[in-house]
Design a protein around this motif. Structure first.
Motif, short mmCIF file in Angstrom:
data_model
loop_
_atom_site.label_atom_id
_atom_site.label_comp_id
_atom_site.label_asym_id
_atom_site.label_seq_id
_atom_site.Cartn_x
_atom_site.Cartn_y
_atom_site.Cartn_z
N VAL A 266 52.53 30.62 35.90
CA VAL A 266 51.01 31.12 36.89
C VAL A 266 49.98 32.32 37.04
CG1 VAL A 266 50.99 30.50 39.30
CG2 VAL A 266 52.52 29.72 38.38
N VAL A 267 51.43 32.73 35.42
CA VAL A 267 50.36 33.70 35.23
C VAL A 267 48.57 33.95 34.51
CG1 VAL A 267 51.21 36.41 33.85
CG2 VAL A 267 52.81 35.29 34.87
N SER A 268 47.51 33.87 34.71
CA SER A 268 46.45 34.29 33.76
C SER A 268 46.25 34.89 33.91
CB SER A 268 45.70 34.04 35.15
OG SER A 268 45.59 34.90 35.84
N GLU A 269 46.43 36.34 33.53
CA GLU A 269 45.91 37.62 32.41
C GLU A 269 46.44 38.60 32.31
OE1 GLU A 269 41.74 38.34 33.15
OE2 GLU A 269 41.76 37.60 35.11
N THR A 270 45.97 39.16 31.43
CA THR A 270 46.83 40.91 32.05
C THR A 270 45.70 41.77 32.02
OG1 THR A 270 47.30 40.40 29.45
CG2 THR A 270 48.87 39.94 30.55
N ILE A 271 45.88 42.49 32.59
CA ILE A 271 45.41 43.94 32.91
C ILE A 271 45.57 44.78 32.58
CG2 ILE A 271 42.89 41.55 34.37
CD1 ILE A 271 44.20 43.23 36.57
N GLY A 272 44.00 45.97 32.27
CA GLY A 272 45.08 47.34 32.49
C GLY A 272 44.72 47.84 33.87
N LEU A 273 45.23 48.90 33.89
CA LEU A 273 45.57 50.05 35.92
C LEU A 273 43.83 49.74 36.46
CD1 LEU A 273 46.30 50.60 38.10
CD2 LEU A 273 46.85 52.79 36.79
N ALA A 274 42.60 50.41 34.94
CA ALA A 274 41.50 50.62 35.71
C ALA A 274 40.79 48.99 36.06
CB ALA A 274 40.64 51.43 34.35
N ASP A 275 41.33 47.92 35.42
CA ASP A 275 40.92 46.55 35.91
C ASP A 275 40.99 46.21 37.47
OD1 ASP A 275 39.61 46.71 33.04
OD2 ASP A 275 41.72 45.86 32.36
N VAL A 276 41.46 46.69 38.07
CA VAL A 276 41.89 46.57 40.00
C VAL A 276 40.63 46.14 40.41
CG1 VAL A 276 43.84 46.40 41.26
CG2 VAL A 276 44.61 47.27 39.16
N SER A 277 39.87 47.10 40.97
CA SER A 277 39.34 47.13 41.66
C SER A 277 38.45 45.05 41.28
CB SER A 277 38.70 48.50 41.49
OG SER A 277 38.84 49.13 42.34
N ASP A 278 37.89 45.76 40.32
CA ASP A 278 37.38 44.37 39.58
C ASP A 278 37.80 42.54 40.67
OD1 ASP A 278 35.54 45.29 38.49
OD2 ASP A 278 35.99 45.27 36.17
N LYS A 279 39.46 42.71 40.09
CA LYS A 279 40.07 41.61 40.11
C LYS A 279 39.56 41.54 41.68
CE LYS A 279 40.59 40.34 36.48
NZ LYS A 279 40.07 38.32 35.57
N LEU A 280 39.90 42.83 42.56
CA LEU A 280 39.85 42.52 43.77
C LEU A 280 39.04 41.80 44.45
CD1 LEU A 280 42.59 46.30 44.51
CD2 LEU A 280 43.31 43.44 45.24
N GLU A 281 37.36 42.26 44.04
CA GLU A 281 35.92 42.09 44.26
C GLU A 281 36.28 40.68 43.96
OE1 GLU A 281 32.30 41.58 45.70
OE2 GLU A 281 33.92 43.98 45.42
#
Length: 354
Positions: free
Chosen positions: A322-337
């Motif tokens: 179910v894990v789709s991708e890994t990201i960095g901490l700085a990318d969290v806001s983009d994922k929330l948006e």
């Protein structure tokens, strides 16, 4: 340490240097190696759930699906040691209330929702503190990765508890999952593993395709049909035995109930948004006439994680699927948006914090 800190609801999180936590006498500090980005984080970011007493405040570190290694423990901790590989459930219990003592710590009378209140800062950070560590931390099996296990803190275990403990799935029963976000896709995979025939419902083809990969035998694109419950009724020849609202809006909750057959079970997992504020109209007369059960389900007691681990060990469950991708901490806001318009698929997981 670095952390993603809420400054204003709906605005990008601030990546700040904050003080690293120290363990309380009964607590432990976990070095976070992975943390899922969940729609519940989106709710917190939006400032939802004031009606539940959970409206996040400026200065809050969100994040409630972590896995990592213990780096410090308090002097009262007995069952957890430095170096243990652990997952952290989002619904932290006190371990002593009547619900916890009966094995229902997911509904602890003094629950501490990780990442939503000042007392338990979340895991969008290099480290986090977990109170009552002996009760709340879950040791992971040997050989698993923190990224693969990140969803166990919320979405995967929530779906497992709902379907394996709260519902009554029999071999070949039709199970309709309404909403194929992280919770819904986890539910598709779990229901399939438990012997159900799964109908997955969503608005986006890419999520329905992922649902098929995870075991759905039929899918319904709710944007392409006029009558979603009717479509599910037709596929299941009279209605599903179990249906889940994995999103938490009035439409999916109603569709879930109406897609059931006589004496079916509706499982409510999704929590509502500002539009509903916890109140949803339901077809109560139909529920009475068909003896439909409405079942709420929240999280999962940490004492039952071994059930998941045993199924993982034999290959029946694969949380990493179910894990789709890994990201960095700085990318969290983009994922929330992106979650605002339901643009994420599966579970995005932070694995880079520095």
């Amino acid at each position: 340490m670095r952390a993603a800190v809420l400054e204003e609801h709906g605005e990008p999180l601030s990546i700040d240097d904050v003080d690293a936590p120290d363990p309380t006498p009964n607590g432990a500090v976990v070095d976070v190696e992975a943390c899922g980005v969940c729609r519940s984080d989106w709710h917190g970011w939006q400032g939802d759930w004031g009606w539940l007493g959970l409206e996040t405040q400026p200065g809050q570190i969100l994040g409630h699906e972590p896995a990592g290694h213990v780096v410090a423990v308090g002097e009262e901790v007995e069952g957890i040691a430095e170096g243990d590989h652990v997952a952290v459930p989002f619904n932290l219990g006190d371990g002593v209330c009547p619900q916890c003592r009966r094995g229902h710590s997911n509904t602890c009378e003094n629950v501490m929702p990780l990442g939503f209140i000042e007392e338990v800062q979340g895991a969008f950070a290099e480290q986090l503190h977990v109170p009552v560590a002996d009760h709340n931390l879950v040791k992971l099996p040997d050989g698993v990765s923190s990224v693969d296990m990140a969803g166990l803190g919320c979405r995967f275990m929530t779906s497992f508890h709902a379907l394996a403990h709260r519902a009554d799935i029999g071999a070949g029963d039709w199970v309709a999952i309404h909403g194929c976000g992280g919770v819904g896709l986890s539910a598709v995979h779990i229901a399939d593993a438990l012997g159900g025939n799964v109908v997955a419902v969503d608005l986006k083809d890419e999520k329905l395709e992922k649902a098929e990969e995870l075991g759905a035998v039929e899918t319904v694109n709710a944007e392409e049909v006029d009558d979603v419950p009717g479509e599910v009724q037709a596929i299941t020849n009279g209605g599903a035995g179990i249906a889940m609202d994995a999103l938490g809006i009035e439409t999916t909750s109603q569709n879930s109930v109406l897609s059931l057959g006589t004496r079916g079970q509706h499982i409510q997992v999704g929590l509502t948004t500002q539009d509903e504020q916890g109140m949803v109209h339901l077809p109560t007369d139909a529920m009475v006439m068909q003896e439909i059960e409405f079942i709420g389900s929240l999280g999962m007691p940490p004492t039952r994680y071994d059930e998941i681990f045993r199924m993982v060990a034999t290959g029946k469950l694969e949380p990493e699927a179910v894990v789709s991708e890994t990201i960095g901490l700085a990318d969290v806001s983009d994922k929330l948006e992106a979650m605002t318009d339901f643009e994420t698929v599966g579970i995005p997981v932070i694995d880079t914090f520095n």
